[in-house]
Design an enzyme around this catalytic site. Structure first.
Site, PDB file in Angstrom:
ATOM      1  N   ILE A  14       0.826  -1.206   0.000  1.00 33.97           N
ATOM      2  CA  ILE A  14       0.000   0.000   0.000  1.00 33.97           C
ATOM      3  C   ILE A  14       0.861   1.258   0.000  1.00 33.97           C
ATOM      4  CG2 ILE A  14      -0.231   0.136   2.515  1.00 33.97           C
ATOM      5  CD1 ILE A  14      -2.954   0.956  -0.103  1.00 33.97           C
ATOM      6  N   LYS A  90      -5.864   2.961   7.599  1.00 35.29           N
ATOM      7  CA  LYS A  90      -7.106   2.344   8.076  1.00 35.29           C
ATOM      8  C   LYS A  90      -6.919   0.835   8.204  1.00 35.29           C
ATOM      9  CE  LYS A  90      -8.527  -0.085   4.474  1.00 35.29           C
ATOM     10  NZ  LYS A  90      -8.989  -1.493   4.517  1.00 35.29           N
TER      11      LYS A  90
END
Length: 308
Positions: A14, A90
């Site tokens: 990510i 998150k």
């Protein structure tokens, strides 16, 4: 104003796909260090632990924490205690209590804490929120189904307790729903499907309502192959609303009303810079609270073992 000296902890997929390109395009930030057990960024000082990084590079102003949620609290506590602003990938943590503690610590240290919900920054989310505020909503149906083997290959942490399982993508849907609906919703029932060899669910069926008895039904599943489904559908007095492709397209009564290229992470870093400059935090726990409620209230159903 000088750029914010930024460090990243947890250099994985990510980070390479989203964080690094977004930081490179944002003049408010300058990446000066990383800490990761395995990953590095070419041309940037690299360390294997956050402790070593904080000791060696006192010029760090802010830290983006991108490791799995089970390990985030300890790193965030160290960074905040050292007076650094903190960006939490998150979900912001493994539990509500630990994130609440971090929020309190950030306030005591006078630094900013950002619980980032990238899907809230999808292109058509704000347009959908505005439309729903202009009419009466009759029902909402969330369909969030994807192929875990494609998005999380061989990632054991995501199946462990605290890794959230199917709620890892499902919380993205909840972050949108909690943002676009005019009134708060709460869980009334749920069924969670657990592979017999895993500690986290592979599917979830959730039912919510608000104070006006608005029904909200969410279906999360990690077993979908082929076309992936990231859709939020609403029936309203003004017609049928479709927020599709993870929040990037809005259609009303079958007519496309809004669509734009994906810019979620650049928007997150713009927001992070904004709150750092303003000296405040942005920590909305509503999406994580709904996940916690699902684990508390949901019925458990065991299904076939899952193997990568």
């Amino acid at each position: 104003m000088s750029p914010i000296n930024l460090a990243i902890v947890g250099v994985g997929k990510i980070v390479r796909d989203q964080h690094l390109p977004s930081i490179a395009k944002n003049p408010d930030f300058k990446l000066i260090a990383t800490a990761s057990r395995h990953g590095t960024v070419e041309g940037i000082q690299s360390f294997t632990t956050i402790d070593a990084m904080l000791d060696a590079v006192p010029a760090v102003d802010a830290v983006s924490l991108c490791m799995p949620p089970q390990y985030r609290y300890e790193a965030a506590h160290k960074a905040l205690s050292a007076g650094k602003h903190v960006f939490l990938e998150k979900p912001p943590g493994a539990t509500l209590s630990e994130v609440a503690d971090l929020e309190s610590l950030a306030a005591s240290k006078g630094v900013s804490l950002f619980a980032s919900w990238h899907s809230r920054y999808a292109a058509a989310v704000e347009a959908t929120k505005s439309f729903l505020a202009s009419t009466t909503i009759k029902s909402v149906h969330v369909i969030w189904k994807e192929d875990v083997r494609h998005w999380h290959p061989n990632q054991d942490w995501i199946w462990q307790a605290g890794g959230l399982g199917v709620f890892d993508p499902g919380i993205n849907a909840l972050s949108i729903v909690t943002h676009i609906l005019p009134k708060a919703i709460f869980l009334t029932g749920a069924t969670l499907e657990f592979p017999e060899n895993r500690d986290a669910p592979i599917a979830a069926d959730l039912h919510f309502k608000n104070a006006d008895d608005l029904p909200v039904h969410a279906e999360f599943d990690w077993r979908q192959t082929g076309k992936q489904s990231w859709d939020i559908l609403a029936e309203t007095e003004a017609g049928h609303v479709q927020l599709t492709e993870g929040g990037s397209k809005l259609s009303i009564n079958g007519e496309l009303k809004f669509s734009a290229p994906e810019e979620e992470y650049p928007a997150l870093y713009r927001r992070f810079a904004e709150i750092v400059k303003a000296g405040k935090s942005d920590v909305d726990l509503a999406p994580l609270r709904h996940v916690a409620d699902a684990f508390m209230l949901g019925k458990r159903k065991f299904v076939d073992a899952f193997h990568d």
